[in-house]
Design an enzyme around this catalytic site. Structure first.
Site, PDB file in Angstrom:
ATOM      1  N   SER A  93      66.822  73.512 -33.882  1.00  0.00           N
ATOM      2  CA  SER A  93      67.680  74.631 -33.466  1.00  0.00           C
ATOM      3  C   SER A  93      68.061  75.578 -34.597  1.00  0.00           C
ATOM      4  O   SER A  93      68.803  76.534 -34.387  1.00  0.00           O
ATOM      5  CB  SER A  93      68.949  74.100 -32.786  1.00  0.00           C
ATOM      6  OG  SER A  93      69.593  73.184 -33.613  1.00  0.00           O
ATOM      7  N   THR A 198      73.400  75.344 -33.719  1.00  0.00           N
ATOM      8  CA  THR A 198      73.410  76.392 -34.739  1.00  0.00           C
ATOM      9  C   THR A 198      74.269  75.955 -35.922  1.00  0.00           C
ATOM     10  O   THR A 198      75.273  75.279 -35.727  1.00  0.00           O
ATOM     11  CB  THR A 198      74.049  77.660 -34.137  1.00  0.00           C
ATOM     12  OG1 THR A 198      73.147  78.181 -33.176  1.00  0.00           O
ATOM     13  CG2 THR A 198      74.366  78.714 -35.165  1.00  0.00           C
ATOM     14  N   THR A 216      70.237  80.392 -36.930  1.00  0.00           N
ATOM     15  CA  THR A 216      69.826  79.656 -35.719  1.00  0.00           C
ATOM     16  C   THR A 216      68.448  80.102 -35.237  1.00  0.00           C
ATOM     17  O   THR A 216      67.999  81.207 -35.549  1.00  0.00           O
ATOM     18  CB  THR A 216      70.848  79.912 -34.583  1.00  0.00           C
ATOM     19  OG1 THR A 216      70.582  79.024 -33.505  1.00  0.00           O
ATOM     20  CG2 THR A 216      70.803  81.332 -34.073  1.00  0.00           C
ATOM     21  N   ARG A 226      65.420  87.929 -26.439  1.00  0.00           N
ATOM     22  CA  ARG A 226      66.858  87.600 -26.379  1.00  0.00           C
ATOM     23  C   ARG A 226      67.416  87.372 -27.784  1.00  0.00           C
ATOM     24  O   ARG A 226      66.820  86.720 -28.628  1.00  0.00           O
ATOM     25  CB  ARG A 226      67.034  86.339 -25.538  1.00  0.00           C
ATOM     26  CG  ARG A 226      68.484  85.876 -25.350  1.00  0.00           C
ATOM     27  CD  ARG A 226      68.908  84.826 -26.351  1.00  0.00           C
ATOM     28  NE  ARG A 226      70.224  84.273 -26.033  1.00  0.00           N
ATOM     29  CZ  ARG A 226      70.882  83.429 -26.823  1.00  0.00           C
ATOM     30  NH1 ARG A 226      70.362  83.039 -27.968  1.00  0.00           N
ATOM     31  NH2 ARG A 226      72.063  82.991 -26.475  1.00  0.00           N
ATOM     32  N   THR A 249      79.683  78.643 -32.337  1.00  0.00           N
ATOM     33  CA  THR A 249      78.479  77.938 -31.903  1.00  0.00           C
ATOM     34  C   THR A 249      78.556  77.794 -30.389  1.00  0.00           C
ATOM     35  O   THR A 249      79.639  77.834 -29.813  1.00  0.00           O
ATOM     36  CB  THR A 249      78.381  76.562 -32.595  1.00  0.00           C
ATOM     37  OG1 THR A 249      77.186  75.904 -32.154  1.00  0.00           O
ATOM     38  CG2 THR A 249      79.578  75.673 -32.299  1.00  0.00           C
ATOM     39  N   GLY A 250      77.395  77.661 -29.781  1.00  0.00           N
ATOM     40  CA  GLY A 250      77.390  77.503 -28.329  1.00  0.00           C
ATOM     41  C   GLY A 250      76.704  78.657 -27.631  1.00  0.00           C
ATOM     42  O   GLY A 250      75.890  79.366 -28.237  1.00  0.00           O
TER      43      GLY A 250
END
Ligand code: SD4
Length: 338
Positions: A93, A198, A216, A226, A249-250
């Site tokens: 990731s 990330t 990331t 994207r 993050t997320g």
């Protein structure tokens, strides 16, 4: 946030039995701030410290710490620390070992920001091993903040970064398997807490100056083109050296929607602790989204006094904390469980 509001929240927290988990102080003194609700005197905890998201933060913090101890700046620490994670080819990731988008392209996002509010960013960068260093180059050698796609890649190559073929063979095999499973059904790409990894890092030097960075490969199997929150100053990262810094993050889309990291910093400017600011920002995400299924987001922040806070929508978010005495993982507080 004024004192009266803090007291109100504190009282509400006590009624809900939250005072220890939300406002309490941990044994290591990292989180604040029940006492401050009474005396309103923030504790000064200014000494070099590094925080970064998730378990891979331990190795990254180690390098960042060594960099500071060897005379490097907080900015050097951020770059060197994050390069460790980017170099880990088993990391799916972050960096060139990352998972591709649904067309098989590994596109990388990164940004960096220093104590003078200088910032640099790259997005949708393919086949370059250290996006964080390219972001720093953008910041230090151009008049711009953000380069994307082919332009970012050309810039990296002109500046001596080497090209790497991605995806790595084993990643390509995983992607092919995924493609087969999809069998032409157009689905929303799924995101879950297992692939939220990330790395965002904040470093405070001995004088209390704060720098940060974020890198990331983004959401696995995202649509081609994207870009998430991670390279967006104010979303994935924000620093204001007068106030503090935050990283996110997320699920990037949710974080961008509320300018997440900027929100955390602005709340700290109004008097919230790092912890309270992260919590209130998560609350805002929760309020803005009807469907929270799988919607994990977390914030990690450090305020000007050196206090650290972290809060996420769901349980499971943790961060690496490093200073002279400690090098360990800490669980973030959270709103709900999976
Ligand atoms: C993104 N925020 O691209 C990133 C993903 C992430 O931990 O943070 N994973 O949306």
């Amino acid at each position: 946030m004024d004192r009266r509001k803090l007291i109100k929240i504190g009282a509400l927290g006590s009624i809900l039995g939250l005072s220890k988990s939300v406002f309490g102080e941990t044994s290591n003194g990292i989180l604040i701030k029940e006492n401050n609700l009474i005396d309103n005197e923030p504790k000064k905890m200014i000494y070099p410290k590094i925080v970064s998201t998730w378990n891979h933060g331990m190795a990254a913090n180690q390098k960042a710490w060594e960099t500071i101890k060897n005379g490097g700046t907080a900015l050097d620490a951020i770059e060197q620390g994050l390069r460790v994670t980017e170099s880990d080819l088993t990391n799916r990731s972050v960096g060139i070992g990352g998972m591709p988008d649904r067309t098989g392209h590994v596109t990388l996002d990164a940004c960096i920001m220093d104590e003078q509010s200088r910032c640099g960013s790259v997005a949708f960068l393919e086949g370059i091993d250290h996006p964080i260093s390219v972001a720093r180059k953008v910041m230090e050698t151009t008049q711009h903040v953000m380069l994307v796609g082919k332009g970012a890649k050309d810039f990296a190559i002109e500046n001596g970064f080497s090209k790497i073929k991605t995806p790595l063979p084993e990643v390509k095999a995983e992607w092919k398997k995924w493609l087969k499973e999809q069998e032409k059904i157009v689905k929303q790409p799924q995101i879950n807490h297992e692939n939220h990894d990330t790395i965002g890092m904040l470093a405070m030097d001995k004088d209390g100056n704060i720098c940060g960075g974020c890198t990331t490969s983004g959401w696995a199997y995202k649509l081609h083109g994207r870009v998430g929150d991670s390279p967006i100053i104010g979303a994935g990262l924000f620093i204001d050296n007068e106030v503090g810094g935050a990283v996110a993050t997320g699920l990037g889309e949710a974080i961008i929607r509320i300018a997440g990291s900027h929100t955390v910093v602005e709340l700290m400017r109004q008097g919230a602790s790092a912890m309270e600011a992260c919590k209130e920002t998560v609350d805002r995400i929760i309020k803005k989204h009807k469907n929270l299924e799988g919607l994990q987001c977390g914030f990690l922040a450090i305020d000007k006094n050196g206090s650290v806070g972290a809060f996420s929508v769901y349980n499971g978010f943790n961060f690496a904390y490093t200073d002279e005495k400690q090098h360990k993982m800490i669980d973030a507080h959270f709103d709900r469980t999976w």
